[in-house]
Motif scaffolding. Sequence first.
Motif, PDB file in Angstrom:
ATOM      1  N   ASN A  61     -31.933  -8.044  29.089  1.00 30.31           N
ATOM      2  CA  ASN A  61     -32.508  -7.475  30.306  1.00 30.31           C
ATOM      3  C   ASN A  61     -34.001  -7.763  30.344  1.00 30.31           C
ATOM      4  O   ASN A  61     -34.693  -7.639  29.336  1.00 30.31           O
ATOM      5  N   ARG A  62     -34.494  -8.123  31.525  1.00 30.29           N
ATOM      6  CA  ARG A  62     -35.915  -8.395  31.708  1.00 30.29           C
ATOM      7  C   ARG A  62     -36.411  -7.688  32.957  1.00 30.29           C
ATOM      8  O   ARG A  62     -35.776  -7.771  34.021  1.00 30.29           O
ATOM      9  N   THR A  63     -37.514  -6.973  32.836  1.00 26.83           N
ATOM     10  CA  THR A  63     -38.133  -6.330  33.986  1.00 26.83           C
ATOM     11  C   THR A  63     -39.591  -6.758  34.071  1.00 26.83           C
ATOM     12  O   THR A  63     -40.258  -6.965  33.053  1.00 26.83           O
ATOM     13  N   ASP A  64     -40.057  -6.909  35.296  1.00 19.29           N
ATOM     14  CA  ASP A  64     -41.450  -7.272  35.580  1.00 19.29           C
ATOM     15  C   ASP A  64     -41.951  -6.304  36.640  1.00 19.29           C
ATOM     16  O   ASP A  64     -41.563  -6.397  37.810  1.00 19.29           O
ATOM     17  N   SER A  65     -42.786  -5.355  36.220  1.00 23.19           N
ATOM     18  CA  SER A  65     -43.238  -4.282  37.109  1.00 23.19           C
ATOM     19  C   SER A  65     -44.730  -4.389  37.377  1.00 23.19           C
ATOM     20  O   SER A  65     -45.525  -4.573  36.449  1.00 23.19           O
ATOM     21  N   ASN A  75     -38.705  -6.981  27.816  1.00 22.33           N
ATOM     22  CA  ASN A  75     -37.480  -7.728  27.512  1.00 22.33           C
ATOM     23  C   ASN A  75     -36.697  -6.937  26.459  1.00 22.33           C
ATOM     24  O   ASN A  75     -37.205  -6.665  25.367  1.00 22.33           O
ATOM     25  N   THR A  82     -38.417   0.601  37.435  1.00 25.51           N
ATOM     26  CA  THR A  82     -38.622  -0.227  36.251  1.00 25.51           C
ATOM     27  C   THR A  82     -39.940   0.068  35.552  1.00 25.51           C
ATOM     28  O   THR A  82     -40.288  -0.598  34.578  1.00 25.51           O
ATOM     29  N   THR A 124     -35.070  -0.414  31.415  1.00 25.66           N
ATOM     30  CA  THR A 124     -34.546  -1.787  31.396  1.00 25.66           C
ATOM     31  C   THR A 124     -33.031  -1.855  31.512  1.00 25.66           C
ATOM     32  O   THR A 124     -32.482  -2.951  31.613  1.00 25.66           O
ATOM     33  N   TYR A 161     -41.349  -4.686  41.850  1.00 27.58           N
ATOM     34  CA  TYR A 161     -40.768  -5.067  40.572  1.00 27.58           C
ATOM     35  C   TYR A 161     -39.700  -6.126  40.787  1.00 27.58           C
ATOM     36  O   TYR A 161     -39.177  -6.329  41.885  1.00 27.58           O
ATOM     37  N   ARG A 162     -39.389  -6.793  39.691  1.00 28.72           N
ATOM     38  CA  ARG A 162     -38.262  -7.706  39.621  1.00 28.72           C
ATOM     39  C   ARG A 162     -37.532  -7.454  38.320  1.00 28.72           C
ATOM     40  O   ARG A 162     -38.150  -7.124  37.301  1.00 28.72           O
ATOM     41  N   ARG A 163     -36.221  -7.597  38.361  1.00 28.47           N
ATOM     42  CA  ARG A 163     -35.486  -7.536  37.105  1.00 28.47           C
ATOM     43  C   ARG A 163     -34.261  -8.435  37.161  1.00 28.47           C
ATOM     44  O   ARG A 163     -33.680  -8.662  38.221  1.00 28.47           O
ATOM     45  N   ASN A 187     -30.730  -9.528  34.518  1.00 28.14           N
ATOM     46  CA  ASN A 187     -30.024  -9.188  33.296  1.00 28.14           C
ATOM     47  C   ASN A 187     -28.680  -9.889  33.246  1.00 28.14           C
ATOM     48  O   ASN A 187     -28.125 -10.291  34.266  1.00 28.14           O
TER      49      ASN A 187
END
Length: 642
Positions: free
Chosen positions: A267-271, A289, A106, A142, A241-243, A245
């Motif tokens: 879709n949302r990613t947090d890296s 996002n 991510t 994403t 990471y977290r994602r 969607n």
Amino acid sequence: MLSSSLRLARPSMAARVALPCARVSALSVLTVAALAAATTAQAQSSANQLDQVVVTATRMPQRLGDVLADFTVITRAEIERQAFGGLADLLVNAGCVEVSRTGGPTSTTSLFLRGADNRHTVLLVDGVRVDSQATGGAAWNTIPLAQIERVEVLKGPASAVYGSDAIGGVIQVFTRRSDGPLRADVGLAAGSQGTVKLEAAVRGGTKTFDHAASLSVERSSGFNATNEKSTFSYVPDRDGYRRANGSLRLGAEVSSGHRLSLVALKNRTDSQYDGSRSKPLVDDHAITNTTAARLAWDAQWSRDLRTELSLGEGRDAYETTPSVYQTETRIRSLALNGSYQLGGGHQLNGLVEHRENRLDNAGLRGGPSSSGTQTGVALGHIARWTPALQTQLHVRADDDSEFGVANTGTAAVGYAVSPNLRLMGSVGTAFRAPTLYQRGSVYGPDLSKPGVAALQPERGQNLELGLRFSQEALSVTATAYRNRITELIVFGQAGACSSEFGCYENVARARLQGLHVDAQYGLGDWQLSASVDAQSPKDVDSGKLLARRSKLFGTLRAQTKLGAFTVGGGVQASGQRYDNASNTTPLAGYAIVNLDAQYALQRDLKLSLNLDNAFNRVYQVANGYNTAPRSVMLGLRWSPAL
């Protein structure tokens, strides 16, 4: 002079890492495998894949066998074999692209399709364009595998069909859908680096109404993405990471031949990333996002006339914390697309499209927001003159609110030498408009200064020749291409803008040339495939290879059925590349092996096991950045009828 674009439009942002794989010796094996498949005399019967219908080549439905371009289709069955990563990893495994990345799946990711820069490849999700007007290029990191039903990859310039950006090609993702009985799909997987994934979907429909919805979440502790050689930062910790969607698709036949469809996804990613050597205890995060929505009316007015009216919006929002940086791109488009069968094997395509681009970014000179428009008109003629001879002609004019009109065109011809062998050739032009950030930031040209001119579009001129051989279970394609790109925008010396650190300018030229060979062969229960790219993506002025692009890369895969088991394995390989544009920091070639197996516990219940980088190859594809170690993933998928 040409390098991969940065996700953050700030000179201090970390450089991206190139991903694919292999030692030169492994590449020799791939080359031999592809050529051997091309000369194999025997083939077993199987379904003719050239009969499947695709839409990305011309924006209208077309048999794959009639496409006069280098084209790849990745199916859901191939997608389910891959447990790790997302869209970018899928494309690498399919031998379509090289990838650069600053950590896990991510983290900031860019693609090199045929050696072209990231911003020169269009990403469409169900027809919705996803792009960043901050630095250019889509947020490939994403798009998760859980949402994807099929991917179509069109290689080569396509601005005559898609307008700005399609210098290297077009990649279109189609999300999950169904027009059959109601079914559910639930998947759970866990593996190395504390990775856990959960997916759930329901889909079904009839001729008059279909629907599909999906949700998925994923989290991972990750691995240490940087090392001591990193020039940006290095913190010896895991970068996880977290994602999450979700997607929704609805379709309804409102009357005979008229169908409405709605697609929406988020879709949302947090890296995590290493933000600073001086603050090793700070937990830095990059959050992306991506949203896309499209409403379309598909109308079959008669046997010969078909139209599609669509309204779409794509958003790409990126921010970092605790260091504050935010940027958001919004692209809205309204398009009327149609085709008319003239008879005698002739078809006319037409398109009118209006696109509005908006960028919110604090680094813009004239305020926190900037916008621009592009209006395009396109015509296409597709003809089969004889059973052996086909031609396709596309022309398009785009009016940009900033720099005016850009005209592009593509002409292609295909000739069947025999029922199994077809020769193809094409010429085409393409362009990429400067982004709103390149035009309007402190790094863009200051037109109030004497002698300073506005940025011009980047231009591409392409010539390619190809052949396609297919006989029962054997399919081979080979394409040679030469793409000249001029007016390339680079971050150059100061003077033309208000920044003392440097300015964007049209000064570079690149030549992308190479040969792509792809082969598939079925032998009983065995399925074999190989792809090889021998390329020379160079800066014309310096004669140097473009950064993080190798001269030779490819893939090799074998798969078979053993009772209730399906087992397979593949090699990703890449030759030497250079970390920088001056070609002074070489990165050695290497190879990694990926293995996978599926076991059918019941008809609707499957157990899967994936082993990526099976021999725990320690390698670097960009100075200062690590790549994933050996990774294991165990998954369970249940797909019952409801």
